[in-house]
Design a protein around this motif. Structure first.
Motif, PDB file in Angstrom:
ATOM      1  N   TYR A   5       1.211  -1.961  -0.171  1.00  0.00           N
ATOM      2  CA  TYR A   5       0.288   0.006  -0.129  1.00  0.00           C
ATOM      3  C   TYR A   5       1.107   1.393  -0.351  1.00  0.00           C
ATOM      4  N   LEU A   6       1.232   2.016  -1.152  1.00  0.00           N
ATOM      5  CA  LEU A   6       1.293   2.699  -1.911  1.00  0.00           C
ATOM      6  C   LEU A   6       1.139   4.497  -1.384  1.00  0.00           C
ATOM      7  N   GLN A   7       1.997   5.271  -0.433  1.00  0.00           N
ATOM      8  CA  GLN A   7       0.322   6.322  -0.277  1.00  0.00           C
ATOM      9  C   GLN A   7       1.277   7.510  -1.352  1.00  0.00           C
ATOM     10  N   HIS A   8       0.268   8.527  -1.595  1.00  0.00           N
ATOM     11  CA  HIS A   8       0.666  10.059  -2.062  1.00  0.00           C
ATOM     12  C   HIS A   8       1.578  10.788  -0.872  1.00  0.00           C
ATOM     13  N   GLY A   9       1.781  11.955  -1.383  1.00  0.00           N
ATOM     14  CA  GLY A   9       2.003  13.523  -0.006  1.00  0.00           C
ATOM     15  C   GLY A   9       0.440  14.608  -0.455  1.00  0.00           C
ATOM     16  N   TRP A  10       0.765  15.199   0.388  1.00  0.00           N
ATOM     17  CA  TRP A  10       0.035  16.228   0.511  1.00  0.00           C
ATOM     18  C   TRP A  10      -0.486  17.404  -0.947  1.00  0.00           C
ATOM     19  N   GLY A  11      -1.924  17.650  -1.483  1.00  0.00           N
ATOM     20  CA  GLY A  11      -1.605  17.969  -2.692  1.00  0.00           C
ATOM     21  C   GLY A  11      -1.602  16.953  -3.461  1.00  0.00           C
ATOM     22  N   GLU A  12      -0.936  16.097  -3.682  1.00  0.00           N
ATOM     23  CA  GLU A  12      -1.129  14.887  -4.313  1.00  0.00           C
ATOM     24  C   GLU A  12      -2.212  14.170  -4.272  1.00  0.00           C
ATOM     25  N   ASN A  13      -2.502  13.513  -4.947  1.00  0.00           N
ATOM     26  CA  ASN A  13      -4.027  11.672  -5.317  1.00  0.00           C
ATOM     27  C   ASN A  13      -3.165  10.943  -6.129  1.00  0.00           C
ATOM     28  N   GLU A  14      -4.386   9.381  -5.776  1.00  0.00           N
ATOM     29  CA  GLU A  14      -4.030   8.421  -6.396  1.00  0.00           C
ATOM     30  C   GLU A  14      -3.148   8.084  -7.371  1.00  0.00           C
ATOM     31  N   THR A  15      -2.783   9.419  -8.785  1.00  0.00           N
ATOM     32  CA  THR A  15      -2.641   9.022  -9.592  1.00  0.00           C
ATOM     33  C   THR A  15      -1.150   8.882 -10.084  1.00  0.00           C
ATOM     34  N   THR A  16      -0.592  10.002  -8.289  1.00  0.00           N
ATOM     35  CA  THR A  16       0.553  10.553  -8.512  1.00  0.00           C
ATOM     36  C   THR A  16       1.983   9.236  -8.253  1.00  0.00           C
ATOM     37  N   TRP A  17       1.902   8.632  -7.731  1.00  0.00           N
ATOM     38  CA  TRP A  17       2.993   7.657  -7.501  1.00  0.00           C
ATOM     39  C   TRP A  17       3.388   7.038  -9.324  1.00  0.00           C
ATOM     40  N   PHE A  18       1.778   7.195  -9.464  1.00  0.00           N
ATOM     41  CA  PHE A  18       2.611   6.351 -11.170  1.00  0.00           C
ATOM     42  C   PHE A  18       2.988   7.388 -11.833  1.00  0.00           C
ATOM     43  N   TYR A  45      -6.759   7.446  -2.691  1.00  0.00           N
ATOM     44  CA  TYR A  45      -6.449   8.961  -2.337  1.00  0.00           C
ATOM     45  C   TYR A  45      -6.350   8.932  -0.916  1.00  0.00           C
ATOM     46  N   GLY A  46      -6.073   9.756  -0.645  1.00  0.00           N
ATOM     47  CA  GLY A  46      -5.191   9.579   0.976  1.00  0.00           C
ATOM     48  C   GLY A  46      -5.591  10.685   1.958  1.00  0.00           C
ATOM     49  N   LEU A  47      -6.458  12.022   1.117  1.00  0.00           N
ATOM     50  CA  LEU A  47      -7.329  12.771   1.522  1.00  0.00           C
ATOM     51  C   LEU A  47      -9.067  13.047   2.100  1.00  0.00           C
ATOM     52  N   THR A  48      -8.408  12.335   3.009  1.00  0.00           N
ATOM     53  CA  THR A  48     -10.278  11.777   3.215  1.00  0.00           C
ATOM     54  C   THR A  48     -10.896  12.435   4.170  1.00  0.00           C
ATOM     55  N   ASN A  49     -10.249  13.744   4.846  1.00  0.00           N
ATOM     56  CA  ASN A  49     -11.355  14.457   5.641  1.00  0.00           C
ATOM     57  C   ASN A  49     -11.004  15.497   4.702  1.00  0.00           C
ATOM     58  N   ASP A  50     -12.116  16.779   5.535  1.00  0.00           N
ATOM     59  CA  ASP A  50     -11.240  18.585   5.438  1.00  0.00           C
ATOM     60  C   ASP A  50     -10.396  19.083   5.945  1.00  0.00           C
ATOM     61  N   PHE A  51      -9.791  18.305   5.886  1.00  0.00           N
ATOM     62  CA  PHE A  51      -8.259  19.171   6.288  1.00  0.00           C
ATOM     63  C   PHE A  51      -8.091  19.960   5.328  1.00  0.00           C
ATOM     64  N   LYS A  52      -7.806  21.846   5.881  1.00  0.00           N
ATOM     65  CA  LYS A  52      -7.763  22.390   4.096  1.00  0.00           C
ATOM     66  C   LYS A  52      -5.781  23.242   4.436  1.00  0.00           C
ATOM     67  N   PHE A  53      -4.835  22.783   3.671  1.00  0.00           N
ATOM     68  CA  PHE A  53      -4.483  23.885   3.858  1.00  0.00           C
ATOM     69  C   PHE A  53      -3.909  25.590   4.480  1.00  0.00           C
ATOM     70  N   GLY A  54      -3.149  25.351   5.303  1.00  0.00           N
ATOM     71  CA  GLY A  54      -3.151  26.764   6.220  1.00  0.00           C
ATOM     72  C   GLY A  54      -4.054  26.583   6.888  1.00  0.00           C
ATOM     73  N   CYS A  62      -5.707  11.742  10.838  1.00  0.00           N
ATOM     74  CA  CYS A  62      -5.998  10.641   9.800  1.00  0.00           C
ATOM     75  C   CYS A  62      -6.775   9.203  10.402  1.00  0.00           C
ATOM     76  N   GLU A  63      -7.368   9.953  11.156  1.00  0.00           N
ATOM     77  CA  GLU A  63      -8.643   8.943  11.565  1.00  0.00           C
ATOM     78  C   GLU A  63      -9.428   8.319  10.348  1.00  0.00           C
ATOM     79  N   PRO A  64     -10.320   9.073   9.359  1.00  0.00           N
ATOM     80  CA  PRO A  64     -10.826   8.649   8.718  1.00  0.00           C
ATOM     81  C   PRO A  64     -10.317   7.830   7.667  1.00  0.00           C
ATOM     82  N   PHE A  65      -9.041   8.179   7.354  1.00  0.00           N
ATOM     83  CA  PHE A  65      -8.268   7.391   6.381  1.00  0.00           C
ATOM     84  C   PHE A  65      -7.594   6.392   6.974  1.00  0.00           C
ATOM     85  N   GLU A  66      -7.522   6.028   8.694  1.00  0.00           N
ATOM     86  CA  GLU A  66      -7.007   4.997   8.918  1.00  0.00           C
ATOM     87  C   GLU A  66      -8.317   4.294   8.912  1.00  0.00           C
TER      88      GLU A  66
END
Length: 193
Positions: A5-18, A45-54, A62-66
């Protein structure tokens, strides 16, 4: 097949590693070189919450993604693909924010993942693992322009405490995809041994 299971970083999505990470090319080349056996790589896709940059990150960010990973994604993958559905054949790794997600999830569910990888995404310490089922392999990496001393020392401390841990410092790189491509290339041959 075993599963990474390989996760991307902030501001990216499930296509980023590819797309940016060239994970498919890296893994295909490692197979062709005889350095790894075929495996399934799940990139979601690892951003399953309403957290916004800033904004201030909530403690349970991380709870919803976990919950998604443990309760939905792993059961779905194991029921729809030919997986070796056990801890010894399951790994999780991620870059930056995906590394932080990996750290939180693997520490909370050591019975689920046997291989743990952080690519510029924090560190593990022996105290984090006290009383938990030990992973088969811990891998911590960073770019030379990030935190090489901290990562190297973290792996040394883990080895001194009896854990199978390795570190990798990407020469001349910072918080960028060259660092993380190199990390994947180093980590993948350690999996499922």
């Amino acid at each position: 097949y075993p599963v990474l299971y390989l996760q991307h970083g902030w501001g990216e999505n499930e296509t980023t590693w590819f797309r940016q990470g060239h994970a498919g090319l890296i893994m295909d080349n490692l197979i062709a070189e005889g350095k790894i056996e075929p495996m399934i790589v799940v990139m979601t896709y690892g951003l399953t919450n309403d957290f916004k940059f800033g904004q201030r990150r909530p403690d349970n960010w991380c709870e919803p993604f976990e919950k998604l990973v443990i309760e939905d994604m792993i059961p779905y993958i194991d029921s729809h693909f030919l997986t070796l559905a056990d801890r010894d054949h399951r790994a999780m790794a991620g870059l930056s924010m995906g590394g932080m997600e990996t750290r939180i999830i693997t520490l909370a569910h050591p019975e689920t993942f046997g291989y743990w990888g952080l690519f510029s995404g924090g560190q593990y310490a022996p105290a984090d693992l006290e009383g938990k089922q030990a992973p088969k392999q811990i891998f911590i990496s960073t770019g030379e322009k990030e935190n090489p001393v901290g990562v190297t020392k973290a792996a040394e401390d883990l080895r001194a405490a009896g854990y199978n841990a390795a570190s990798h410092v990407s020469p001349g790189t910072a918080h960028e995809f060259l660092t993380w491509r190199r990390a994947l290339r180093e980590f993948a041959p350690m999996l499922f041994k």
